[in-house]
Design a protein around this motif. Structure first.
Motif, PDB file in Angstrom:
ATOM      1  N   ALA A 180       0.835  -1.208   0.000  1.00  0.00           N
ATOM      2  CA  ALA A 180       0.000   0.000   0.000  1.00  0.00           C
ATOM      3  C   ALA A 180       0.867   1.254   0.000  1.00  0.00           C
ATOM      4  O   ALA A 180       0.563   2.231  -0.691  1.00  0.00           O
ATOM      5  N   ALA A 181       1.963   1.220   0.769  1.00  0.00           N
ATOM      6  CA  ALA A 181       2.848   2.382   0.830  1.00  0.00           C
ATOM      7  C   ALA A 181       3.501   2.657  -0.521  1.00  0.00           C
ATOM      8  O   ALA A 181       3.653   3.817  -0.923  1.00  0.00           O
ATOM      9  N   VAL A 182       3.884   1.605  -1.234  1.00  0.00           N
ATOM     10  CA  VAL A 182       4.458   1.785  -2.575  1.00  0.00           C
ATOM     11  C   VAL A 182       3.409   2.368  -3.515  1.00  0.00           C
ATOM     12  O   VAL A 182       3.701   3.283  -4.307  1.00  0.00           O
ATOM     13  N   ILE A 183       2.180   1.859  -3.439  1.00  0.00           N
ATOM     14  CA  ILE A 183       1.095   2.413  -4.261  1.00  0.00           C
ATOM     15  C   ILE A 183       0.883   3.879  -3.922  1.00  0.00           C
ATOM     16  O   ILE A 183       0.700   4.723  -4.810  1.00  0.00           O
ATOM     17  N   GLN A 184       0.928   4.229  -2.640  1.00  0.00           N
ATOM     18  CA  GLN A 184       0.752   5.617  -2.229  1.00  0.00           C
ATOM     19  C   GLN A 184       1.888   6.492  -2.740  1.00  0.00           C
ATOM     20  O   GLN A 184       1.655   7.607  -3.211  1.00  0.00           O
ATOM     21  N   LEU A 185       3.109   6.006  -2.646  1.00  0.00           N
ATOM     22  CA  LEU A 185       4.267   6.775  -3.102  1.00  0.00           C
ATOM     23  C   LEU A 185       4.221   7.005  -4.606  1.00  0.00           C
ATOM     24  O   LEU A 185       4.269   8.149  -5.080  1.00  0.00           O
ATOM     25  N   VAL A 186       4.113   5.935  -5.367  1.00  0.00           N
ATOM     26  CA  VAL A 186       4.129   6.046  -6.831  1.00  0.00           C
ATOM     27  C   VAL A 186       2.839   6.689  -7.332  1.00  0.00           C
ATOM     28  O   VAL A 186       2.867   7.619  -8.146  1.00  0.00           O
ATOM     29  N   GLY A 187       1.703   6.197  -6.843  1.00  0.00           N
ATOM     30  CA  GLY A 187       0.417   6.758  -7.275  1.00  0.00           C
ATOM     31  C   GLY A 187       0.275   8.221  -6.900  1.00  0.00           C
ATOM     32  O   GLY A 187      -0.221   9.030  -7.681  1.00  0.00           O
ATOM     33  N   GLY A 188       0.733   8.565  -5.694  1.00  0.00           N
ATOM     34  CA  GLY A 188       0.669   9.966  -5.268  1.00  0.00           C
ATOM     35  C   GLY A 188       1.503  10.864  -6.160  1.00  0.00           C
ATOM     36  O   GLY A 188       1.082  11.958  -6.534  1.00  0.00           O
ATOM     37  N   ALA A 189       2.705  10.405  -6.525  1.00  0.00           N
ATOM     38  CA  ALA A 189       3.566  11.198  -7.417  1.00  0.00           C
ATOM     39  C   ALA A 189       2.922  11.362  -8.793  1.00  0.00           C
ATOM     40  O   ALA A 189       2.966  12.447  -9.381  1.00  0.00           O
ATOM     41  N   LEU A 190       2.314  10.285  -9.302  1.00  0.00           N
ATOM     42  CA  LEU A 190       1.661  10.369 -10.616  1.00  0.00           C
ATOM     43  C   LEU A 190       0.440  11.283 -10.577  1.00  0.00           C
ATOM     44  O   LEU A 190       0.235  12.106 -11.480  1.00  0.00           O
ATOM     45  N   VAL A 191      -0.369  11.169  -9.539  1.00  0.00           N
ATOM     46  CA  VAL A 191      -1.546  12.044  -9.419  1.00  0.00           C
ATOM     47  C   VAL A 191      -1.102  13.486  -9.212  1.00  0.00           C
ATOM     48  O   VAL A 191      -1.669  14.414  -9.804  1.00  0.00           O
ATOM     49  N   LEU A 192      -0.086  13.705  -8.405  1.00  0.00           N
ATOM     50  CA  LEU A 192       0.427  15.059  -8.171  1.00  0.00           C
ATOM     51  C   LEU A 192       0.846  15.730  -9.470  1.00  0.00           C
ATOM     52  O   LEU A 192       0.479  16.874  -9.739  1.00  0.00           O
ATOM     53  N   THR A 193       1.593  15.018 -10.291  1.00  0.00           N
ATOM     54  CA  THR A 193       2.091  15.604 -11.537  1.00  0.00           C
ATOM     55  C   THR A 193       1.075  15.546 -12.673  1.00  0.00           C
ATOM     56  O   THR A 193       1.238  16.230 -13.674  1.00  0.00           O
ATOM     57  N   GLY A 194       0.056  14.721 -12.500  1.00  0.00           N
ATOM     58  CA  GLY A 194      -0.950  14.600 -13.555  1.00  0.00           C
ATOM     59  C   GLY A 194      -0.482  13.713 -14.695  1.00  0.00           C
ATOM     60  O   GLY A 194      -0.835  13.942 -15.846  1.00  0.00           O
ATOM     61  N   LEU A 195       0.303  12.697 -14.393  1.00  0.00           N
ATOM     62  CA  LEU A 195       0.800  11.768 -15.405  1.00  0.00           C
ATOM     63  C   LEU A 195       0.148  10.408 -15.176  1.00  0.00           C
ATOM     64  O   LEU A 195       0.214   9.882 -14.062  1.00  0.00           O
ATOM     65  N   ALA A 196      -0.483   9.859 -16.205  1.00  0.00           N
ATOM     66  CA  ALA A 196      -1.239   8.599 -16.069  1.00  0.00           C
ATOM     67  C   ALA A 196      -2.215   8.728 -14.908  1.00  0.00           C
ATOM     68  O   ALA A 196      -2.404   7.816 -14.111  1.00  0.00           O
ATOM     69  N   THR A 197      -2.836   9.872 -14.824  1.00  0.00           N
ATOM     70  CA  THR A 197      -3.640  10.257 -13.667  1.00  0.00           C
ATOM     71  C   THR A 197      -4.774   9.294 -13.379  1.00  0.00           C
ATOM     72  O   THR A 197      -4.957   8.867 -12.243  1.00  0.00           O
ATOM     73  N   ARG A 198      -5.548   8.990 -14.392  1.00  0.00           N
ATOM     74  CA  ARG A 198      -6.735   8.165 -14.150  1.00  0.00           C
ATOM     75  C   ARG A 198      -6.377   6.751 -13.703  1.00  0.00           C
ATOM     76  O   ARG A 198      -7.012   6.204 -12.807  1.00  0.00           O
ATOM     77  N   VAL A 199      -5.375   6.169 -14.302  1.00  0.00           N
ATOM     78  CA  VAL A 199      -4.953   4.819 -13.908  1.00  0.00           C
ATOM     79  C   VAL A 199      -4.398   4.847 -12.484  1.00  0.00           C
ATOM     80  O   VAL A 199      -4.751   4.004 -11.649  1.00  0.00           O
ATOM     81  N   ALA A 200      -3.528   5.812 -12.191  1.00  0.00           N
ATOM     82  CA  ALA A 200      -2.941   5.916 -10.854  1.00  0.00           C
ATOM     83  C   ALA A 200      -4.016   6.161  -9.802  1.00  0.00           C
ATOM     84  O   ALA A 200      -3.987   5.565  -8.721  1.00  0.00           O
ATOM     85  N   ALA A 201      -4.981   7.012 -10.114  1.00  0.00           N
ATOM     86  CA  ALA A 201      -6.060   7.298  -9.167  1.00  0.00           C
ATOM     87  C   ALA A 201      -6.946   6.076  -8.962  1.00  0.00           C
ATOM     88  O   ALA A 201      -7.390   5.809  -7.840  1.00  0.00           O
ATOM     89  N   LEU A 202      -7.186   5.309 -10.009  1.00  0.00           N
ATOM     90  CA  LEU A 202      -8.005   4.101  -9.880  1.00  0.00           C
ATOM     91  C   LEU A 202      -7.308   3.061  -8.998  1.00  0.00           C
ATOM     92  O   LEU A 202      -7.930   2.472  -8.107  1.00  0.00           O
ATOM     93  N   VAL A 203      -6.027   2.845  -9.219  1.00  0.00           N
ATOM     94  CA  VAL A 203      -5.274   1.891  -8.396  1.00  0.00           C
ATOM     95  C   VAL A 203      -5.229   2.380  -6.944  1.00  0.00           C
ATOM     96  O   VAL A 203      -5.433   1.605  -6.005  1.00  0.00           O
ATOM     97  N   GLY A 204      -4.982   3.659  -6.755  1.00  0.00           N
ATOM     98  CA  GLY A 204      -4.957   4.222  -5.403  1.00  0.00           C
ATOM     99  C   GLY A 204      -6.300   4.111  -4.709  1.00  0.00           C
ATOM    100  O   GLY A 204      -6.378   3.766  -3.523  1.00  0.00           O
ATOM    101  N   SER A 205      -7.374   4.382  -5.431  1.00  0.00           N
ATOM    102  CA  SER A 205      -8.714   4.270  -4.871  1.00  0.00           C
ATOM    103  C   SER A 205      -9.004   2.833  -4.446  1.00  0.00           C
ATOM    104  O   SER A 205      -9.520   2.583  -3.354  1.00  0.00           O
ATOM    105  N   GLY A 206      -8.647   1.897  -5.300  1.00  0.00           N
ATOM    106  CA  GLY A 206      -8.852   0.490  -4.970  1.00  0.00           C
ATOM    107  C   GLY A 206      -8.045   0.057  -3.762  1.00  0.00           C
ATOM    108  O   GLY A 206      -8.543  -0.699  -2.912  1.00  0.00           O
TER     109      GLY A 206
END
Length: 151
Positions: free
Chosen positions: A54-80
């Protein structure tokens, strides 16, 4: 329509971009705190189940959502991952999030799910990369233009 409501509507995409960036930063901070034991958190090994994953998902997903790169996929994985965290970790302690300490998991789950549907906004790497591709405009911009032409 004119006046304050029209100005708010014009600012909506930029507010969405800011909202996405703040949510991404907060999600990233959870990952950093868990993986590196900073910000008052205990360190979790990246290969431990489920917290490290979960922490890795938060780290990588958070960075992707922050920058707006692959946003929807990263947000979906993070939400799940946050839905999983709530039902696997928090729900067993009590029924309601206020009782079981699961409010952050619930809020991140639903906030990230909203970002999946709303998209990254114009101030994102996704948007700038779409502008650089042949065709010139992101699909959402083209879709809005098509809808406007029909009206």
């Amino acid at each position: 329509m004119s006046g304050p409501v029209a100005r708010l509507d014009e600012a909506r995409p930029y507010a969405l971009s800011l909202f996405r960036a703040v949510v991404g930063l907060l999600f990233l901070c959870h990952g950093v705190a868990s993986l590196f034991g900073t910000l008052g958190a205990h360190r979790i090994a990246a290969d431990s189940w489920p917290g490290g994953y979960a922490a890795v998902i938060q780290l990588v997903g958070g960075a992707l959502v922050l920058t707006g790169l692959a946003t929807r996929v990263a947000a979906l994985v993070g939400s799940g991952s946050m839905a999983f965290a709530y039902f696997d970790i928090h729900q067993h302690h009590a029924l309601l999030p206020i009782q079981n300490g699961g409010e952050p998991a619930v809020l991140f789950c639903w906030t990230l799910l909203l970002i999946v549907f709303a998209g990254p906004g114009p101030l994102s790497l996704d948007h700038y990369l779409a502008l650089a591709l042949p065709g010139g405009a992101p699909a959402t911009t083209k879709r809005r233009a098509q809808i406007g032409a029909r009206a």
